[in-house]
Motif scaffolding. Sequence first.
Motif, short mmCIF file in Angstrom:
data_model
loop_
_atom_site.label_atom_id
_atom_site.label_comp_id
_atom_site.label_asym_id
_atom_site.label_seq_id
_atom_site.Cartn_x
_atom_site.Cartn_y
_atom_site.Cartn_z
N GLU A 627 42.28 49.13 43.62
CA GLU A 627 42.76 48.01 42.87
C GLU A 627 43.41 48.81 41.72
OE1 GLU A 627 42.05 43.94 40.19
OE2 GLU A 627 40.39 44.96 41.46
N PHE A 646 50.00 46.03 47.70
CA PHE A 646 49.51 44.72 47.99
C PHE A 646 49.53 43.95 46.77
CE2 PHE A 646 47.11 41.14 49.35
CZ PHE A 646 47.81 40.78 50.46
N SER A 648 48.94 40.60 44.82
CA SER A 648 47.78 39.26 45.08
C SER A 648 47.52 38.56 43.81
CB SER A 648 46.46 39.55 45.86
OG SER A 648 45.66 38.49 46.08
N ILE A 652 41.89 39.55 46.98
CA ILE A 652 42.69 39.96 48.32
C ILE A 652 41.81 39.38 49.32
CG2 ILE A 652 41.51 42.14 48.50
CD1 ILE A 652 43.92 43.22 49.96
N GLU A 656 42.98 40.75 55.09
CA GLU A 656 44.32 41.55 54.59
C GLU A 656 43.34 43.01 54.11
OE1 GLU A 656 44.17 38.65 53.95
OE2 GLU A 656 46.12 37.70 54.18
N SER A 657 42.35 42.75 53.36
CA SER A 657 41.72 43.71 52.99
C SER A 657 41.03 44.74 54.04
CB SER A 657 40.28 43.49 52.19
OG SER A 657 39.54 44.53 51.75
N MET A 660 44.32 46.55 55.53
CA MET A 660 44.65 47.74 54.68
C MET A 660 43.79 48.96 54.39
SD MET A 660 47.70 46.74 53.37
CE MET A 660 47.94 47.74 51.96
N SER A 674 47.91 53.88 49.41
CA SER A 674 47.66 52.43 49.65
C SER A 674 46.77 51.91 48.55
CB SER A 674 46.99 52.30 51.09
OG SER A 674 47.77 52.71 52.08
N TRP A 676 46.00 48.03 45.95
CA TRP A 676 46.38 46.66 45.54
C TRP A 676 46.34 46.07 44.14
CZ3 TRP A 676 43.10 42.27 44.59
CH2 TRP A 676 41.65 42.56 44.44
N ASN A 678 45.78 43.00 41.52
CA ASN A 678 45.49 41.48 41.33
C ASN A 678 46.13 41.12 40.00
OD1 ASN A 678 43.97 39.03 41.00
ND2 ASN A 678 42.16 39.66 41.60
N PRO A 700 50.75 36.35 48.88
CA PRO A 700 50.68 37.75 48.76
C PRO A 700 52.21 38.35 49.20
CG PRO A 700 49.51 37.37 50.55
CD PRO A 700 49.87 35.98 49.79
N LEU A 702 53.42 42.72 50.17
CA LEU A 702 53.20 43.95 50.20
C LEU A 702 54.80 45.02 50.09
CD1 LEU A 702 51.32 45.99 51.30
CD2 LEU A 702 52.37 45.62 53.78
#
Length: 838
Positions: A627, A646, A648, A652, A656-657, A660, A674, A676, A678, A700, A702
């Motif tokens: 994250e 990603f 969000s 997440i 999706e988690s 990914m 890769s 994400w 928040n 969300p 991507l």
Amino acid sequence: MAALEDRWVSSFSFLLFCAVSIPILGSASLVQELSPHEYFSGLQANKASLAYFSRTVSPGAQPFLEQIENSVEALHDYGISVVKVKCPKEDVSRYCGKENALRKAYLFRGNVLIREFPTDALFDVNSIVANVLFALLFHEVKYVETLTDLQNIENALKGKSNMVFAYVPATGTAEHRAVMEVAFVYGTVHQFVLTTEATLLKDAGNDPDVSSAQLLFCHCQQATDLAQPCRRTPLEHDLTVLNIHRHLKLMGAPLVTEVAEDPEKVSTVHLQLGLPLVFILSQKETYEADRRTAEFLAWKLLGKAGVAILSRDVVDLNILRRSNIALKTPDEGVPIKYLVLEDTEEVITLVEDKSKVKQIQENEDEDEEDEDEKENDDQDVQDDQVVEAVSRDKKRELPLDQILTLTEETFHSAMLEAAQTVVLFYASWEAVSLVVLQSYTEVADHLKGTQGILLSRVNCWDWPGVCTMENVTQFPTIKIYKKGEQPITYNGMLGTEELTSFIMLSQVSCPLKLATIDEAERYLSGELPSELSSYQHSLVLGVFSTATSKVREAFTEAGSILSGHVTTGIYFEDDVLALSHKYAVSPPALLLARSSSQSIEGISLSKQSAQDIVQMIRYELLDVFPEITVQNLPHYLQLRKPFLIFFSDGDIGQIESKEMLKLAKGRSQQAFVSCWLNLKNTPVGRGVLKAYFATIPSLPALVWVNLHAGGQVFKFPSEQSITEMNILSWLEKLKAGLEIPSSTLSEEDWKPPLPAYNFLQMMEAAGPEFTLHTSSHQEDRREQQQLEGSEEKATVREEPIEEARVKAEKAQGPGRDLRGTAPRLAGREKQARRHSEL
């Protein structure tokens, strides 16, 4: 479907507001008393009745009969009659012959028995109405106990109809009755699902308060893909019939209303139900972007306010051209407010806090009146946010009593007082130093009473000799001194939490020398002093044979460099092969125990220098699918790889988690990062999305961005589900050049809008405000420099500032989220401000 729903809603409203005032005629006002023959012979097909069989009224049954009497009118509203059947003494039939049967109530539809209820389950009017309707509506209201059952119902409804999911702590309550009464009306429009399992409330994506009933409207009709979860809108009020009915009416209203008339004449469901209506003021050129913004905003305000989009090209409004938002309240006689806002977050705040409307309008009026004056008097506005914050808090007195102040005379003796001395080197005139000093006082408060740690500070403006001797070349700098060891310079984030963790973990002398395999195993399992257990950190164990002394020395140096950030240990005893074989590695090797994982990973160590080992350890300890936060972003930027992010608005989702994570662990993981982000934990992500797309897309989202090569930004198609195969296929198209970027980031350097302060020149112009503790030779040189530079001080700043002002004007980007019909908002922000005097 809409006509059917309207018919049901009309019937519901009639029942809701009128039924209680219509007198019940004939025998329906009381419980009918019939014989078994009269009762069974009079049953009508599809007519429901609740019957209680008794011979004599026992004292224990009296409370039940009173509640049955009280529920007659409520059940009559739903076409259910209530009958007391008197059993003759000689009757030995099923309902009269057994004593156990006489302690139950029976629900019939026609002559078919639907359900039998123990009388103690029907303890008041709410429980009677709730349980009777629950039994009759077994098709319209499904009861679930497991997450699998809930997901199966949800999947079956996707693309077809919506779902109303209700949680009640127990059946037979007032909330249960309210859900059942609404289901009686809306049961043919939506699928109702009921549970008393608190765990399902958490699995459904809601923050569970198991002590109170909750209701979620699940928008499954719009979810056409099985992998796409149904959006959920919670009812944020108590579960009453009126509140649930109101919520369902709002959920059935159009998401965004197209308006082609004077806003004063517009009336929607939201206004009728006492909620405000937000107008997005658009125009032909920006309609598509404004429509997306309106839909995004409508989802955020669902159940709180309505959203409409109004084109200026259709309706001639006599308002300021720069206004981009209008707010209409349900209060009669209150005029529509026309406002200028920058993004959707301000609109949401406006709806949730009504007092903001007046405040914003007052600010706009002041801006209009004082605009020319402000442009001429902009020297009083700080251009740097840190400087502004310090200036705003300059009267705040910091609690520095727990931090020892060091001077040239006391510095060396203080280093001997404690096992570990932390020193903050700062300059009292420098803004960042003062901000860090605030954090430092908070650290001192956290560590108050900790044995062996002394927090101190040196003002390099007063004692430059100390700072020069300690090789302090920038402000602020934090160093940790231990007896007999080289000082450790802290180079992490300067927040309270990060700094406290670093100081505490620095107490562990790294690398720890472990003497037995048992010690090594306990170390890898996280057995450290109890005072360090609350600080998240990773553990690294270097495993070496006696023949690898050079690499071992490099690892020892690397452990010292990483001290405070990573806890390191070293093992090189004769039985090292037994330990290394257990983790399938050969010395020299590293064993990693990450703070976010329970497993231990073995890695061969091929690096020979300390710096290479440091870089290797830092890289290996990076999360596979992290994250992204303000704190850890620099570590991932150093990899100089493209980012697959990603975005969000919250945690997440599990699906999706999982997808990914599979992608991040796959064969392509070395090519890109890769991760994400928040937006609730890291609000600056909204600014990132605006920089990418000018307006925040629906979440969300991507996104692929390569900051180090071209700066092109690509957005994964929102109509596709987030799966590993879909993402890999999309990345292949990007590689082949088959996708068009959503935007391209500027290649210009990120520089401040104005030149930095020239402190030396300011000191020459104004003279020092306080005494510097330096040698007399330095003072003589400074006086000479003051005399030489005084003739030029008046002209050196004006030209660079004007040049920067022109550059800033040219560099301004497009408008933000709410840029629809506000050319001034889109094309011109406030001019850059000059530095204020220190």
